[in-house]
Design a protein around this motif. Structure first.
Motif, PDB file in Angstrom:
ATOM      1  N   VAL A  11      80.949  49.088  37.290  1.00 22.51           N
ATOM      2  CA  VAL A  11      80.367  48.021  38.099  1.00 22.51           C
ATOM      3  C   VAL A  11      81.253  47.701  39.294  1.00 22.51           C
ATOM      4  O   VAL A  11      80.811  47.645  40.428  1.00 22.51           O
ATOM      5  CB  VAL A  11      80.165  46.743  37.242  1.00 22.51           C
ATOM      6  N   LEU A  12      82.525  47.500  39.034  1.00 20.01           N
ATOM      7  CA  LEU A  12      83.433  47.090  40.105  1.00 20.01           C
ATOM      8  C   LEU A  12      84.731  47.881  40.041  1.00 20.01           C
ATOM      9  O   LEU A  12      85.462  47.788  39.056  1.00 20.01           O
ATOM     10  CB  LEU A  12      83.774  45.607  39.959  1.00 20.01           C
ATOM     11  N   ALA A  13      84.996  48.637  41.091  1.00 25.47           N
ATOM     12  CA  ALA A  13      86.297  49.284  41.319  1.00 25.47           C
ATOM     13  C   ALA A  13      86.938  49.856  40.061  1.00 25.47           C
ATOM     14  O   ALA A  13      88.106  49.620  39.786  1.00 25.47           O
ATOM     15  CB  ALA A  13      87.244  48.301  41.976  1.00 25.47           C
ATOM     16  N   ASP A  14      86.172  50.560  39.305  1.00 28.82           N
ATOM     17  CA  ASP A  14      86.645  51.281  38.122  1.00 28.82           C
ATOM     18  C   ASP A  14      86.968  50.390  36.920  1.00 28.82           C
ATOM     19  O   ASP A  14      86.703  50.748  35.794  1.00 28.82           O
ATOM     20  CB  ASP A  14      87.881  52.142  38.429  1.00 28.82           C
ATOM     21  N   GLU A  15      87.557  49.225  37.166  1.00 32.29           N
ATOM     22  CA  GLU A  15      88.037  48.435  36.031  1.00 32.29           C
ATOM     23  C   GLU A  15      86.914  47.719  35.275  1.00 32.29           C
ATOM     24  O   GLU A  15      87.005  47.499  34.085  1.00 32.29           O
ATOM     25  CB  GLU A  15      89.071  47.399  36.488  1.00 32.29           C
ATOM     26  N   LEU A  16      85.879  47.313  35.988  1.00 31.88           N
ATOM     27  CA  LEU A  16      84.794  46.580  35.338  1.00 31.88           C
ATOM     28  C   LEU A  16      83.619  47.531  35.119  1.00 31.88           C
ATOM     29  O   LEU A  16      83.145  48.161  36.058  1.00 31.88           O
ATOM     30  CB  LEU A  16      84.370  45.395  36.217  1.00 31.88           C
ATOM     31  N   SER A  17      83.186  47.602  33.872  1.00 26.24           N
ATOM     32  CA  SER A  17      82.097  48.541  33.576  1.00 26.24           C
ATOM     33  C   SER A  17      81.134  47.911  32.584  1.00 26.24           C
ATOM     34  O   SER A  17      81.493  46.997  31.836  1.00 26.24           O
ATOM     35  CB  SER A  17      82.667  49.840  32.998  1.00 26.24           C
ATOM     36  N   THR A  18      79.923  48.409  32.601  1.00 23.33           N
ATOM     37  CA  THR A  18      78.934  47.921  31.642  1.00 23.33           C
ATOM     38  C   THR A  18      78.447  49.102  30.800  1.00 23.33           C
ATOM     39  O   THR A  18      78.445  50.245  31.270  1.00 23.33           O
ATOM     40  CB  THR A  18      77.760  47.232  32.355  1.00 23.33           C
ATOM     41  N   GLU A  19      78.074  48.788  29.580  1.00 23.77           N
ATOM     42  CA  GLU A  19      77.864  49.868  28.613  1.00 23.77           C
ATOM     43  C   GLU A  19      76.726  49.503  27.661  1.00 23.77           C
ATOM     44  O   GLU A  19      76.978  49.045  26.550  1.00 23.77           O
ATOM     45  CB  GLU A  19      79.197  50.040  27.864  1.00 23.77           C
ATOM     46  N   PRO A  20      75.471  49.628  28.062  1.00 23.41           N
ATOM     47  CA  PRO A  20      74.387  49.405  27.104  1.00 23.41           C
ATOM     48  C   PRO A  20      74.343  50.551  26.083  1.00 23.41           C
ATOM     49  O   PRO A  20      74.526  51.710  26.468  1.00 23.41           O
ATOM     50  CB  PRO A  20      73.132  49.401  27.981  1.00 23.41           C
TER      51      PRO A  20
END
Lengths: 212, 448
Positions: free
Chosen positions: B351-360
């Motif tokens: 989601v944001l600059a590699d560090e923030l991610s989402t995982e359904p």
């Protein structure tokens, strides 16, 4: 009774751990691709067989300072921690055509192009630097079965390679100095009388002040 | 003194420069800087000079040349192991003729959950290894793919009788592998010979067909024979076995992979880690922590032990398939779901600059509970070892028949069917979320 058994189990467990750890240390130390040449108590040259077939580089039993390189062998010598050195060694061509010497490279990043490559063969000597410029000297050549003295000086940006008393090259390069000399053979060679000396002390005094 | 000396040896081994995990090489490069300082000074002689007379030059030029050598040390770190594993479990078929089955189930894992024994079970015995390490053995002219190593603890259970249990602490193993495939996951045939001194002296010789590792997951089919002395009563035990095993957090390197630095290491997963856990709000009055006080925000708990989410090489590599050794969810005091090696299918999006991610993801568990979970996890990657997560999801499931009866005393009041929405937070510890650029499918020019 339980306490006595527990003591035995602890003792035996420690014994078992010791055996396993010592076995691992023993096996870990077994690295057939590396060996060292001890020049004196302080100076050591670390050598690595870079060609996959280790049998092509033999340390002769009579003198640990004598190495036999067979056809298509690749050997690196690392004068650990020192990039400014004078290296001297004797070489004898037993058979074959050429020996290659690579300067300003490292064992881990070695390739045949991005370094200074010096070829000494039975017809001429040649030098190729990283830019691909070639210098060829027809008068300096490899002599069959004769001992020849090879001298390499790594001196800041200047590198000098001499065979016997003849200078194959003394030139300036932008490539950084490294601790390594890498040899490659097309034929069978003896390398012996290997010696490395630091020239850093001398270099630090090399500050010229000219007044006019 | 008898204990201190061995302890010192162990510490010395652990602290020795010859690290069992990483091999370090340092190369020194020397750059040269030249600096030439030219100072020019003109001092006119005082007074009047006569014409026609040559005087010394009034300009002084000083040239100062300095050479500066600048050393630059490059440190390269290489993986130094052939295999490093956390846990391996093997379900074995033959039980030595005793008829007391462990009822171990697939991969020998189910006996960890249930005490309910079925003597007609297919997987009647088990072999378990905790902490497996293998290093390159350079003998026979440095012949390829020989290794030596040991397991931290190894347990051989031919059947469900303590009289026949053999336990080894640091059993020593020699292994030789023949690789059938050069692509990850590797396929190979392995011959292994192991010997344990204590507490049970035994040897274990086996051949196996291995698939793995990918994301630290491996599957192995074993055939072997073990013989030795049982730990508890000194009876001699010997039995042949066939087995099917799996291992988790178990990384296998081919020999040439140990010659590439860690930065070039092949990563196939979006997530590999030891543990993820967190707290949930399930909207229930009772709490999984035993309290009936509803003033607490969190009344549920989720935990996943040993996770791997392996990227699938299509659709920009963002879909994954994964599993955990154990996945558990507790919604309230009496509503719990957990599964051994559940199947997980999900999608990983940064989601944001590699560090923030989402995982359904969707997770299907089949033992001991049959359950289905649909979740979305928002991950904040703090570093390679720790990450935070925010979880929203729905799970429903029920206990599979016939299992957990051995725990009837503990779980008598459990609700056998669970269906809950939840929201929560969590922490991944020793759990690495990989960046898109670290995935081997997304790299160019590096070894695949």
């Amino acid at each position: 009774m339980i306490i006595k058994n527990t003591k035995y189990i602890i003792k035996f467990t420690i014994f078992s751990m010791l055996i396993s750890i010592l076995s691992c240390i023993l096996f870990q130390s077994c690295s057939p691709d590396t060996f060292s040449i001890y020049l004196d108590q302080l100076r050591t040259v670390h050598c690595q067989r870079m060609s996959k077939d280790y049998d092509k580089i033999i340390i002769l039993e009579d003198n640990n300072n004598t190495i036999e390189m067979q056809d298509n062998a690749l050997l690196s010598m690392k004068y650990s921690g020192d990039t400014q050195f004078n290296a001297e060694l004797s070489l004898r061509c037993l058979s074959g055509q050429s020996i290659f010497l690579y300067l300003r490279t490292t064992e881990s990043n070695f390739n045949h192009e991005k370094n200074i490559k010096i070829e000494i063969n039975k017809e001429y000597s040649s030098v190729m630097d990283a830019d691909g410029h070639i210098k060829r000297v027809d008068s300096i050549k490899l002599l069959d079965r004769q001992v020849q003295k090879l001298k390499i000086i790594n001196d800041a940006s200047i590198y000098t390679v001499m065979l016997d008393c003849d200078t194959i090259v003394s030139a300036r390069t932008k490539l950084p100095s490294t601790e390594y000399l890498i040899f490659e053979t097309l034929g069978s060679f003896h390398l012996f009388g290997i010696n490395f000396d630091s020239n850093l002390d001398w270099f630090m005094l090399d500050e010229t002040n000219k007044k006019s | 003194m008898k204990i201190v000396l061995p302890a010192l040896l162990v510490i010395a081994f652990c602290l020795s420069s010859c690290s069992p995990i990483t091999r370090t090489v340092e190369d020194v490069y020397t750059k040269v800087h030249y600096d030439t300082l030219t100072t020019s000074e003109t001092v006119n002689q005082p007074g009047v000079r006569k014409g026609g007379v040559v005087y010394p030059a009034s300009q002084k030029v000083e040239v100062k040349r300095e050479t500066l050598l600048e050393d630059s040390t490059v440190t390269m770190r290489y993986p130094n192991f052939i295999r490093l594993g956390f846990f391996e479990s093997i379900g074995t078929l033959f039980n030595g003729g005793g008829g007391n089955s462990c009822d171990n189930g697939l991969f020998g894992l189910y006996s960890l959950i249930s005490d309910n024994r079925n003597d007609k079970s297919v997987f009647s015995g088990g072999i378990y290894r905790f902490g497996v390490g293998e290093w390159r053995l350079r003998w026979f002219h440095d012949a390829e793919n020989w290794t030596y190593g040991f397991s931290g603890i190894e347990m051989l259970l031919p059947e469900n009788v303590e009289d026949k249990r053999m336990v080894g602490i640091l059993p020593f193993y020699l292994r030789k592998r023949w690789y059938l495939s050069d692509n990850i996951p590797y396929r190979c045939i392995t011959l292994s010979m192991g010997i344990s001194c204590l507490p049970s002296p035994y040897f274990n010789i086996s051949g196996s067909y291995d698939i793995g590792s990918i994301g630290g997951l491996n599957i192995r089919a074993y055939a072997g024979v073990a013989a030795g002395i049982a730990t508890d009563n000194g009876n001699s035990v010997n039995y042949p076995y066939l087995g099917l095993g799996c291992s988790v957090l178990d990384f296998l390197n081919k020999q040439d992979e140990t010659e590439h630095v860690w930065e070039e290491y092949n990563h196939s997963s979006w997530d590999v880690g030891l543990i993820q856990f967190g707290f949930l709000n399930t909207g229930q009055k009772s709490s999984a922590f035993g309290s009936t006080n509803s003033k607490y925000v969190f009344n549920g708990l989720w935990i996943k032990i040993v996770n791997a989410n392996v990227a699938l090489p299509f659709a920009n590599n963002k879909f994954y398939i994964g599993t955990s050794l154990v996945s558990a969810l507790s919604c309230s005091e009496k509503e719990s779901l957990f599964g051994i090696l559940p199947l997980r299918f999900g999608y990983f999006e940064t989601v944001l600059a590699d560090e923030l991610s989402t995982e359904p993801f969707v997770e299907l568990s089949y033992y001991p509970f049959t359950s289905l979970s649909v979740c979305n996890k928002l991950n904040l990657r703090l570093n390679d070892l720790i990450n935070l997560s925010f979880l929203v999801g729905y799970s429903q499931g029920s206990i599979s028949s016939g299992v957990l009866k051995g725990w009837s005393g503990m779980l008598a009041d459990e609700v056998e069917h669970v269906s809950r929405f939840y929201i929560g937070i969590g922490v991944g510890f020793l759990d690495r979320l990989f960046l898109p650029k670290e995935l081997r499918y997304n790299r160019n020019g590096l070894p695949q």
